[in-house]
Design a protein around this motif. Structure first.
Motif, PDB file in Angstrom:
ATOM      1  N   GLU A 158       0.822  -1.211   0.000  1.00  0.00           N
ATOM      2  CA  GLU A 158       0.000   0.000   0.000  1.00  0.00           C
ATOM      3  C   GLU A 158       0.857   1.264   0.000  1.00  0.00           C
ATOM      4  OE1 GLU A 158      -3.324   0.748  -0.261  1.00  0.00           O
ATOM      5  OE2 GLU A 158      -3.365  -1.331  -0.951  1.00  0.00           O
ATOM      6  N   ARG A 159       2.012   1.201   0.634  1.00  0.00           N
ATOM      7  CA  ARG A 159       2.873   2.384   0.725  1.00  0.00           C
ATOM      8  C   ARG A 159       3.419   2.819  -0.626  1.00  0.00           C
ATOM      9  NH1 ARG A 159       4.812  -0.046   5.558  1.00  0.00           N
ATOM     10  NH2 ARG A 159       6.677  -0.842   4.506  1.00  0.00           N
ATOM     11  N   ILE A 160       3.522   1.912  -1.573  1.00  0.00           N
ATOM     12  CA  ILE A 160       4.125   2.271  -2.853  1.00  0.00           C
ATOM     13  C   ILE A 160       3.089   2.713  -3.894  1.00  0.00           C
ATOM     14  CG2 ILE A 160       6.089   0.733  -2.460  1.00  0.00           C
ATOM     15  CD1 ILE A 160       4.887  -1.239  -4.424  1.00  0.00           C
ATOM     16  N   LYS A 161       1.800   2.753  -3.504  1.00  0.00           N
ATOM     17  CA  LYS A 161       0.748   3.140  -4.447  1.00  0.00           C
ATOM     18  C   LYS A 161       0.385   4.616  -4.300  1.00  0.00           C
ATOM     19  CE  LYS A 161      -2.827   0.595  -5.166  1.00  0.00           C
ATOM     20  NZ  LYS A 161      -4.054  -0.209  -4.958  1.00  0.00           N
ATOM     21  N   LEU A 162       0.117   5.244  -5.418  1.00  0.00           N
ATOM     22  CA  LEU A 162      -0.435   6.593  -5.437  1.00  0.00           C
ATOM     23  C   LEU A 162      -1.951   6.539  -5.268  1.00  0.00           C
ATOM     24  CD1 LEU A 162       1.397   8.005  -8.575  1.00  0.00           C
ATOM     25  CD2 LEU A 162       1.759   8.822  -6.246  1.00  0.00           C
ATOM     26  N   LYS A 163      -2.537   7.581  -4.716  1.00  0.00           N
ATOM     27  CA  LYS A 163      -3.992   7.610  -4.610  1.00  0.00           C
ATOM     28  C   LYS A 163      -4.628   7.693  -5.993  1.00  0.00           C
ATOM     29  CE  LYS A 163      -4.327  12.653  -3.948  1.00  0.00           C
ATOM     30  NZ  LYS A 163      -4.860  13.739  -3.084  1.00  0.00           N
ATOM     31  N   GLU A 164      -3.884   8.228  -6.967  1.00  0.00           N
ATOM     32  CA  GLU A 164      -4.393   8.329  -8.342  1.00  0.00           C
ATOM     33  C   GLU A 164      -4.137   7.062  -9.161  1.00  0.00           C
ATOM     34  OE1 GLU A 164      -3.004  12.319  -6.779  1.00  0.00           O
ATOM     35  OE2 GLU A 164      -2.053  10.340  -7.057  1.00  0.00           O
ATOM     36  N   TRP A 165      -3.579   6.037  -8.534  1.00  0.00           N
ATOM     37  CA  TRP A 165      -3.121   4.847  -9.242  1.00  0.00           C
ATOM     38  C   TRP A 165      -4.199   4.233 -10.131  1.00  0.00           C
ATOM     39  CZ3 TRP A 165       1.237   2.776 -10.584  1.00  0.00           C
ATOM     40  CH2 TRP A 165       1.330   1.424 -10.913  1.00  0.00           C
ATOM     41  N   ASP A 166      -5.378   4.033  -9.588  1.00  0.00           N
ATOM     42  CA  ASP A 166      -6.432   3.347 -10.338  1.00  0.00           C
ATOM     43  C   ASP A 166      -6.975   4.180 -11.495  1.00  0.00           C
ATOM     44  OD1 ASP A 166      -6.227   1.133  -8.713  1.00  0.00           O
ATOM     45  OD2 ASP A 166      -7.803   1.776  -7.346  1.00  0.00           O
ATOM     46  N   ASP A 167      -6.642   5.464 -11.522  1.00  0.00           N
ATOM     47  CA  ASP A 167      -7.094   6.322 -12.620  1.00  0.00           C
ATOM     48  C   ASP A 167      -6.140   6.303 -13.812  1.00  0.00           C
ATOM     49  OD1 ASP A 167      -9.317   7.144 -11.128  1.00  0.00           O
ATOM     50  OD2 ASP A 167      -8.172   8.747 -10.166  1.00  0.00           O
ATOM     51  N   LEU A 168      -4.957   5.727 -13.628  1.00  0.00           N
ATOM     52  CA  LEU A 168      -3.981   5.659 -14.709  1.00  0.00           C
ATOM     53  C   LEU A 168      -4.384   4.575 -15.706  1.00  0.00           C
ATOM     54  CD1 LEU A 168      -0.716   5.898 -12.576  1.00  0.00           C
ATOM     55  CD2 LEU A 168      -1.742   7.721 -13.957  1.00  0.00           C
ATOM     56  N   PRO A 169      -4.020   4.725 -16.986  1.00  0.00           N
ATOM     57  CA  PRO A 169      -4.368   3.698 -17.980  1.00  0.00           C
ATOM     58  C   PRO A 169      -3.774   2.344 -17.607  1.00  0.00           C
ATOM     59  CG  PRO A 169      -3.541   5.681 -19.046  1.00  0.00           C
ATOM     60  CD  PRO A 169      -3.284   5.859 -17.590  1.00  0.00           C
ATOM     61  N   ARG A 170      -4.532   1.298 -17.879  1.00  0.00           N
ATOM     62  CA  ARG A 170      -4.086  -0.052 -17.540  1.00  0.00           C
ATOM     63  C   ARG A 170      -2.735  -0.358 -18.197  1.00  0.00           C
ATOM     64  NH1 ARG A 170      -5.638  -4.134 -13.915  1.00  0.00           N
ATOM     65  NH2 ARG A 170      -7.814  -4.274 -14.584  1.00  0.00           N
ATOM     66  N   TRP A 171      -2.542   0.014 -19.456  1.00  0.00           N
ATOM     67  CA  TRP A 171      -1.302  -0.296 -20.153  1.00  0.00           C
ATOM     68  C   TRP A 171      -0.106   0.389 -19.497  1.00  0.00           C
ATOM     69  CZ3 TRP A 171       1.179   4.009 -21.871  1.00  0.00           C
ATOM     70  CH2 TRP A 171       0.407   5.147 -22.119  1.00  0.00           C
ATOM     71  N   THR A 227       9.034 -11.586 -10.609  1.00  0.00           N
ATOM     72  CA  THR A 227       8.474 -10.256 -10.801  1.00  0.00           C
ATOM     73  C   THR A 227       9.443  -9.421 -11.622  1.00  0.00           C
ATOM     74  OG1 THR A 227       7.253  -8.488  -9.670  1.00  0.00           O
ATOM     75  CG2 THR A 227       9.420  -9.022  -8.786  1.00  0.00           C
ATOM     76  N   GLY A 228       8.915  -8.374 -12.242  1.00  0.00           N
ATOM     77  CA  GLY A 228       9.743  -7.500 -13.056  1.00  0.00           C
ATOM     78  C   GLY A 228      10.492  -6.490 -12.208  1.00  0.00           C
ATOM     79  N   GLY A 229      11.690  -6.141 -12.639  1.00  0.00           N
ATOM     80  CA  GLY A 229      12.470  -5.153 -11.916  1.00  0.00           C
ATOM     81  C   GLY A 229      11.809  -3.800 -11.853  1.00  0.00           C
ATOM     82  N   ALA A 230      10.912  -3.499 -12.827  1.00  0.00           N
ATOM     83  CA  ALA A 230      10.195  -2.214 -12.856  1.00  0.00           C
ATOM     84  C   ALA A 230       8.706  -2.394 -12.578  1.00  0.00           C
ATOM     85  CB  ALA A 230      10.402  -1.535 -14.212  1.00  0.00           C
ATOM     86  N   ASP A 231       8.337  -3.496 -11.901  1.00  0.00           N
ATOM     87  CA  ASP A 231       6.933  -3.740 -11.582  1.00  0.00           C
ATOM     88  C   ASP A 231       6.485  -2.760 -10.508  1.00  0.00           C
ATOM     89  OD1 ASP A 231       4.438  -4.704 -10.736  1.00  0.00           O
ATOM     90  OD2 ASP A 231       5.015  -6.783 -11.128  1.00  0.00           O
ATOM     91  N   MET A 232       5.467  -1.960 -10.806  1.00  0.00           N
ATOM     92  CA  MET A 232       4.984  -0.966  -9.852  1.00  0.00           C
ATOM     93  C   MET A 232       3.877  -1.510  -8.952  1.00  0.00           C
ATOM     94  SD  MET A 232       5.132   2.619 -11.991  1.00  0.00           S
ATOM     95  CE  MET A 232       4.041   2.116 -13.325  1.00  0.00           C
ATOM     96  N   PHE A 233       3.427  -2.745  -9.192  1.00  0.00           N
ATOM     97  CA  PHE A 233       2.488  -3.405  -8.302  1.00  0.00           C
ATOM     98  C   PHE A 233       3.241  -4.244  -7.272  1.00  0.00           C
ATOM     99  CE2 PHE A 233      -0.261  -2.679 -11.947  1.00  0.00           C
ATOM    100  CZ  PHE A 233      -1.521  -2.499 -11.417  1.00  0.00           C
ATOM    101  N   THR A 234       4.013  -5.201  -7.794  1.00  0.00           N
ATOM    102  CA  THR A 234       4.739  -6.146  -6.948  1.00  0.00           C
ATOM    103  C   THR A 234       6.227  -5.937  -7.182  1.00  0.00           C
ATOM    104  OG1 THR A 234       2.909  -7.704  -7.301  1.00  0.00           O
ATOM    105  CG2 THR A 234       4.875  -8.561  -6.221  1.00  0.00           C
TER     106      THR A 234
END
Length: 282
Positions: A158-171, A227-234
């Motif tokens: 949760e700490r690494i997520k932005l509050k605007e995260w879900d508004d960003l395009p899925r791709w 996981t990917g080195g640039a994965d912003m989820f995990t």
């Protein structure tokens, strides 16, 4: 200090053509409470079942289907409820995706099988493994924290997520910057499959198990964590936290990759998973 000239630099993210697919049987599995669309390459090899991310469906495994089939495996993929070609999950009784998976396994007559998952599919895979470890030859979870929703791992995520995260395009959220920079055609194909896969209908399904770090310690399946080195989820740090608790695991960080290694770095993904499951047959 060595210097590499620009003319000598090889781009590891060059576009990879989608391979020709092998013949499959496509069907609709009539299961208790639902119908799920699936495909199956058949054959006598050990079964490998693919579990798609929230951005996908049975459609997305274009890079994996022929490679795993030609390696001698029976390859199976399906769409969970609410996704392409499968029923919606009703609000009054959405059921559990891991229970649906067990019903599908019985429908297809599988005994033991390898389970390969990506992103949200990893939550279903972990839930299934905690309930039915005896059915699994191996477990692969890419880009997911194994549904660990309680405890310090979930708090770190949760700490690494932005509050605007879900508004960003899925791709943007799911494809890494290196991939997006060099492969616009691949991005476009990923978006096309995503738009076909996500229907926007149906209720969210439930997990059977409440997953905590302590619960992960009860997993009885050899597990590949990726996981990917640039994965912003995990992120790699999150996956290392997971690895502390899963009893028998191999951890792989995919370089220059976001949330979708199966698509961004398919050769790396396929080679790694095939090497892992090939060493875990019994």
């Amino acid at each position: 200090m060595s210097v590499t000239r620009s003319s000598e630099i090889i781009d590891p993210m060059g576009p990879v053509p989608i391979p020709e697919q092998v013949p499959v049987k496509e069907g609709m599995a009539a299961l208790p409470g639902t119908n799920l669309g699936y495909w199956d390459t058949g054959g006598r090899g050990e079964p490998v079942v693919f579990l798609h991310p929230a951005s996908g469906s049975a459609l997305i495994w274009l890079y994996q289907q022929p490679v795993f089939a030609k390696a001698g495996y029976r390859v199976i993929a399906y769409s969970r409820r609410n996704y392409y070609n499968s029923d919606s999950a009703p609000n009054e009784n959405p059921g559990s995706a891991s229970v649906d998976l067990q019903n599908l396994v019985e429908y297809l007559g599988l005994n033991k099988f390898h389970l390969v998952s990506s992103a949200a599919g990893g939550s279903v895979a972990a839930d299934y493994a905690l309930s039915h470890a005896e059915r699994l030859l191996s477990l692969t979870v890419s880009s997911n924290n194994l549904a660990a929703r309680n405890g310090y791992i979930a708090e770190a995520a949760e700490r690494i997520k932005l509050k605007e995260w879900d508004d960003l395009p899925r791709w943007f959220r799911e494809l890494g910057p290196s991939y997006r920079a060099v492969n616009p055609e691949g991005v476009a194909k990923w978006i096309e499959l995503n738009e076909k896969s996500e229907t926007g209908r149906g209720a969210r399904q439930n997990l059977v198990n409440i997953v905590t770090p302590e619960k992960l310690g009860t997993l009885k399946v050899r597990t590949l964590l990726m996981t990917g080195g640039a994965d912003m989820f995990t992120s790699p740090s999150i996956m290392r936290m997971i690895a502390r608790h899963v009893p028998t695991n191999e951890l792989v960080i995919v370089p220059e990759c976001g949330h979708s290694p199966y698509w961004e770095q398919p050769a790396f993904f396929n080679r790694t998973v095939l090497g892992f499951i090939g060493g875990n047959s019994n």
